[in-house]
Design a protein around this motif. Structure first.
Motif, PDB file in Angstrom:
ATOM      1  N   LEU A 130    -135.820 -15.180 -29.236  1.00 21.26           N
ATOM      2  CA  LEU A 130    -136.072 -14.764 -27.822  1.00 21.26           C
ATOM      3  C   LEU A 130    -136.831 -15.504 -27.118  1.00 21.26           C
ATOM      4  O   LEU A 130    -136.673 -15.553 -25.759  1.00 21.26           O
ATOM      5  N   PHE A 131    -137.967 -15.899 -27.537  1.00 18.69           N
ATOM      6  CA  PHE A 131    -139.104 -16.563 -26.988  1.00 18.69           C
ATOM      7  C   PHE A 131    -138.960 -17.813 -26.915  1.00 18.69           C
ATOM      8  O   PHE A 131    -139.741 -18.624 -26.163  1.00 18.69           O
ATOM      9  N   SER A 132    -137.618 -18.421 -27.070  1.00 20.70           N
ATOM     10  CA  SER A 132    -137.233 -19.917 -26.767  1.00 20.70           C
ATOM     11  C   SER A 132    -136.592 -19.984 -25.654  1.00 20.70           C
ATOM     12  O   SER A 132    -135.891 -21.064 -25.391  1.00 20.70           O
TER      13      SER A 132
ATOM     14  N   ALA B 119    -129.876   6.168 -27.076  1.00 24.27           N
ATOM     15  CA  ALA B 119    -129.805   6.263 -25.640  1.00 24.27           C
ATOM     16  C   ALA B 119    -130.627   5.229 -24.988  1.00 24.27           C
ATOM     17  O   ALA B 119    -130.190   4.737 -23.746  1.00 24.27           O
ATOM     18  N   PHE B 120    -131.715   4.773 -25.726  1.00 22.56           N
ATOM     19  CA  PHE B 120    -132.334   3.457 -25.008  1.00 22.56           C
ATOM     20  C   PHE B 120    -131.682   2.091 -24.983  1.00 22.56           C
ATOM     21  O   PHE B 120    -131.864   1.302 -24.346  1.00 22.56           O
ATOM     22  N   SER B 121    -130.615   2.133 -25.763  1.00 16.45           N
ATOM     23  CA  SER B 121    -129.857   0.789 -25.906  1.00 16.45           C
ATOM     24  C   SER B 121    -128.744   0.811 -24.470  1.00 16.45           C
ATOM     25  O   SER B 121    -128.485  -0.494 -24.365  1.00 16.45           O
ATOM     26  N   SER B 122    -128.706   1.833 -23.772  1.00 21.08           N
ATOM     27  CA  SER B 122    -127.941   1.646 -22.456  1.00 21.08           C
ATOM     28  C   SER B 122    -129.029   0.516 -21.708  1.00 21.08           C
ATOM     29  O   SER B 122    -128.459   0.252 -20.545  1.00 21.08           O
ATOM     30  N   SER B 123    -130.021   0.402 -22.118  1.00 21.15           N
ATOM     31  CA  SER B 123    -130.911  -0.455 -21.170  1.00 21.15           C
ATOM     32  C   SER B 123    -130.522  -1.924 -20.928  1.00 21.15           C
ATOM     33  O   SER B 123    -130.904  -2.829 -20.351  1.00 21.15           O
ATOM     34  N   TYR B 124    -129.647  -2.187 -22.138  1.00 17.61           N
ATOM     35  CA  TYR B 124    -129.227  -3.605 -22.004  1.00 17.61           C
ATOM     36  C   TYR B 124    -128.168  -3.617 -21.275  1.00 17.61           C
ATOM     37  O   TYR B 124    -127.955  -4.841 -20.447  1.00 17.61           O
TER      38      TYR B 124
ATOM     39  N   LEU C 265    -127.472 -10.896 -25.088  1.00 15.11           N
ATOM     40  CA  LEU C 265    -126.425  -9.752 -24.838  1.00 15.11           C
ATOM     41  C   LEU C 265    -125.698  -9.601 -26.149  1.00 15.11           C
ATOM     42  O   LEU C 265    -125.104  -8.281 -26.433  1.00 15.11           O
ATOM     43  N   GLY C 266    -125.137 -10.648 -26.855  1.00 13.57           N
ATOM     44  CA  GLY C 266    -124.571 -10.543 -27.976  1.00 13.57           C
ATOM     45  C   GLY C 266    -125.302  -9.880 -29.009  1.00 13.57           C
ATOM     46  O   GLY C 266    -124.785  -8.863 -29.861  1.00 13.57           O
ATOM     47  N   LEU C 267    -126.596 -10.405 -29.161  1.00 10.83           N
ATOM     48  CA  LEU C 267    -127.456  -9.435 -30.101  1.00 10.83           C
ATOM     49  C   LEU C 267    -127.938  -8.114 -29.684  1.00 10.83           C
ATOM     50  O   LEU C 267    -127.647  -7.350 -30.586  1.00 10.83           O
ATOM     51  N   SER C 268    -127.739  -7.711 -28.568  1.00 13.17           N
ATOM     52  CA  SER C 268    -128.045  -6.271 -28.006  1.00 13.17           C
ATOM     53  C   SER C 268    -126.967  -5.547 -28.392  1.00 13.17           C
ATOM     54  O   SER C 268    -126.870  -4.323 -28.632  1.00 13.17           O
ATOM     55  N   THR C 269    -125.736  -6.232 -28.200  1.00 14.23           N
ATOM     56  CA  THR C 269    -124.372  -5.626 -28.513  1.00 14.23           C
ATOM     57  C   THR C 269    -124.412  -5.126 -30.166  1.00 14.23           C
ATOM     58  O   THR C 269    -123.962  -3.892 -30.325  1.00 14.23           O
ATOM     59  N   ALA C 270    -124.840  -6.288 -30.810  1.00 11.28           N
ATOM     60  CA  ALA C 270    -124.397  -5.994 -32.244  1.00 11.28           C
ATOM     61  C   ALA C 270    -125.765  -4.813 -32.861  1.00 11.28           C
ATOM     62  O   ALA C 270    -125.565  -3.769 -33.560  1.00 11.28           O
ATOM     63  N   SER C 271    -127.101  -5.013 -32.088  1.00 13.19           N
ATOM     64  CA  SER C 271    -127.978  -3.929 -32.463  1.00 13.19           C
ATOM     65  C   SER C 271    -127.587  -2.435 -32.056  1.00 13.19           C
ATOM     66  O   SER C 271    -127.786  -1.470 -32.673  1.00 13.19           O
ATOM     67  N   THR C 272    -127.026  -2.201 -30.933  1.00 13.21           N
ATOM     68  CA  THR C 272    -126.253  -1.037 -30.572  1.00 13.21           C
ATOM     69  C   THR C 272    -125.243  -0.514 -31.304  1.00 13.21           C
ATOM     70  O   THR C 272    -125.241   0.807 -31.740  1.00 13.21           O
ATOM     71  N   LEU C 273    -124.347  -1.429 -31.963  1.00  8.71           N
ATOM     72  CA  LEU C 273    -123.262  -1.109 -32.771  1.00  8.71           C
ATOM     73  C   LEU C 273    -124.238  -0.498 -34.219  1.00  8.71           C
ATOM     74  O   LEU C 273    -123.529   0.417 -34.618  1.00  8.71           O
ATOM     75  N   LEU C 274    -125.048  -1.221 -34.511  1.00  2.85           N
ATOM     76  CA  LEU C 274    -125.789  -0.846 -35.725  1.00  2.85           C
ATOM     77  C   LEU C 274    -126.583   0.449 -35.414  1.00  2.85           C
ATOM     78  O   LEU C 274    -126.416   1.168 -36.473  1.00  2.85           O
ATOM     79  N   VAL C 275    -127.124   0.519 -34.398  1.00  5.55           N
ATOM     80  CA  VAL C 275    -127.658   2.007 -34.199  1.00  5.55           C
ATOM     81  C   VAL C 275    -126.371   3.135 -34.026  1.00  5.55           C
ATOM     82  O   VAL C 275    -126.827   4.118 -34.938  1.00  5.55           O
TER      83      VAL C 275
ATOM     84  N   TYR D  84    -137.350  -8.937 -22.978  1.00  2.14           N
ATOM     85  CA  TYR D  84    -137.987  -9.211 -24.070  1.00  2.14           C
ATOM     86  C   TYR D  84    -138.099  -7.930 -25.068  1.00  2.14           C
ATOM     87  O   TYR D  84    -137.798  -7.673 -26.087  1.00  2.14           O
ATOM     88  N   ALA D  85    -138.921  -7.127 -24.560  1.00  3.41           N
ATOM     89  CA  ALA D  85    -139.597  -5.958 -25.155  1.00  3.41           C
ATOM     90  C   ALA D  85    -138.514  -4.924 -25.329  1.00  3.41           C
ATOM     91  O   ALA D  85    -138.578  -4.228 -26.357  1.00  3.41           O
ATOM     92  N   LEU D  86    -137.335  -4.966 -24.719  1.00  4.64           N
ATOM     93  CA  LEU D  86    -136.175  -3.995 -24.976  1.00  4.64           C
ATOM     94  C   LEU D  86    -135.769  -4.273 -26.277  1.00  4.64           C
ATOM     95  O   LEU D  86    -135.641  -3.306 -27.257  1.00  4.64           O
TER      96      LEU D  86
END
Length: 434
Positions: free
Chosen positions: A31-33, A229-234, A202-212, A383-385
């Motif tokens: 992410l920091f790249s 609930a917090f995953s809606s921030s993506y 966004l692909g990573l965030s989708t995967a993390s949401t599905l995992l949650v 990043y923090a999200l």
């Protein structure tokens, strides 16, 4: 017999936990790249400008141009005025020297600003003004298919010293104007790298949401529900980066506009709930837990003001509530750290949500115009999200693992006590027979 044998279920969970944290470290490093911005000439930093405040928004272009004509170009920072309904007119000049007889591409943003209108003509000429339109409440224009409004700007004709430009900015959200002038090749390179990065994000965030969702279904628990609930921030990140309008099939519906407004409020509400669950305030500091959850509910209720065209009012009320809740959470972190004698485990556990709280406060103050606007603040917040999401999922699985281990140990102890009681009973029976 030892309670922790080679078949102990914690061994496998510990191995998976190690792999999870290794994956999390790789993700955070990726992410920091984010590629650095290519060379661009920016409004404020490279083009000083003057500002005219049109409180009622009724000023005609000719009147605004006349008032700005002799105004000194003294403003050097990014133009930002916070959540106001005023219309602003800006005037700046683009010298011919930046073109080198080649066209340049002008980018306008941010994507969530309602209405941006650019008027330009050769400097010190009487030619007609040309106009450009951008914003999430008007038809989006772009020189090529991109998530940010981009326009071709030809080099000024021979004999002219450059362009004089007047910009009109109006927004129901925070009023900001970012304008950059690029070489076409530089913009293409930056757009390719930036879009690749945010697509990965966004692909990573989708995967993390599905995992949650899977973890909530299998394991439950307040912490995982707060993470869901917090995953809606993506979706909020996608709106800020312009992906909603870029891919939306409903070009006539300002979906990105309304999603940005709603998700700005819900993201802060869900962050408070998630922070409270992360450090387990319900068991450790129940009164503070009730304060934070009440603040989260109040912020969530402010979304009802959006259909009433009172979004700016909702943001100002949210700032007061969230500021009080953030100070309360920081106090709770200090109390918990003091109680544990500042053990590394407690401090590190509270560090990530604490950074998110501080980062969100910085973004809020920047959007309100209380501190100078810097786009890096929003990037750090984004990043923090995803960082806190991965850490929370790991924490939730760890807590569930600890609970399972405790239940396993209790069961083993109960079995051993039962075996001991049965042996004692049989011994008494035998002695009675003898």
């Amino acid at each position: 017999m030892s309670l922790l044998t080679s078949q102990h279920p914690g061994a496998k969970h510990h191995r998976y936990s190690r792999y999870y944290w290794q994956l999390t470290a790789v993700v955070i490093a990726a992410l920091f790249s984010l590629p650095a911005l290519a060379d661009q000439i920016r409004l404020g930093a490279d083009f000083p400008y003057s500002v005219l405040d049109d409180r009622d928004g009724q000023l005609a272009f000719e009147d605004a141009e006349g008032k700005l004509r002799d105004a000194p170009l003294t403003e050097r920072g990014t133009f930002s005025r916070g959540y106001v309904r005023n219309t602003y007119w800006l005037r700046f000049e683009i010298p011919a020297s930046v073109f080198h007889d080649e066209e340049r591409w002008l980018t306008l943003g941010p994507n969530f600003v309602d209405d941006i209108r650019i008027f330009y003509r050769p400097k010190d000429s009487n030619e007609d003004w040309s106009s450009l339109l951008a914003g999430d409440l008007i038809a989006r224009e772009s020189a090529f298919d991109y998530r940010q409004s981009t326009f071709r700007l030809p080099p000024p004709a021979s004999g002219f010293a450059g362009y004089e430009v007047i910009a009109r900015v109006q927004s129901s959200s925070t009023t900001i104007l970012q304008a950059g002038l690029w070489k076409p090749t530089d913009l293409f390179n930056h757009a390719t790298k930036s879009t690749s990065f945010w697509s990965f994000y966004l692909g990573l965030s989708t995967a993390s949401t599905l995992l949650v969702i899977v973890l909530v279904t299998m394991l439950g628990g307040r912490l995982l529900w707060a993470a869901l609930a917090f995953s809606s921030s993506y979706l909020f990140v996608a709106a800020v980066q312009g992906y909603i309008s870029w891919f939306s099939p409903f070009s006539t519906i300002p979906l990105q506009h309304y999603l940005t407004s709603i998700l700005t409020l819900t993201s802060y509400a869900s962050l408070l709930w998630l922070c409270a669950e992360t450090v387990d305030l319900r068991d450790c500091l129940p009164r503070i837990y009730r304060v934070l959850t009440a603040a989260s509910a109040l912020i969530l209720s402010l979304t009802l003001l959006i259909p009433m065209d009172q979004y700016g009012t909702a943001i100002k009320i949210q700032t007061v509530i969230y500021g009080f809740a953030a100070v309360t959470f920081i106090y709770a972190v200090v109390v918990l750290s003091w109680r544990s004698l500042f053990k590394a485990k407690t401090v590190l556990l509270a560090l990530c949500p604490l950074i998110c709280i501080i980062g969100s406060m910085s973004g809020m103050f920047s959007a309100l115009g209380l501190v100078p606007f810097r786009s890096e603040i929003y990037v750090i917040w984004q990043y923090a999200l995803i960082t806190i999401m991965f850490l929370v999922m790991g924490l939730a699985v760890y807590r569930i693992r600890e609970k399972k281990l405790e239940e396993y140990e209790k069961k083993q102890l109960a079995n051993e006590l039962k075996a001991e009681r049965d042996a004692s009973f049989h011994q008494r029976q035998f002695m009675g027979m003898v």
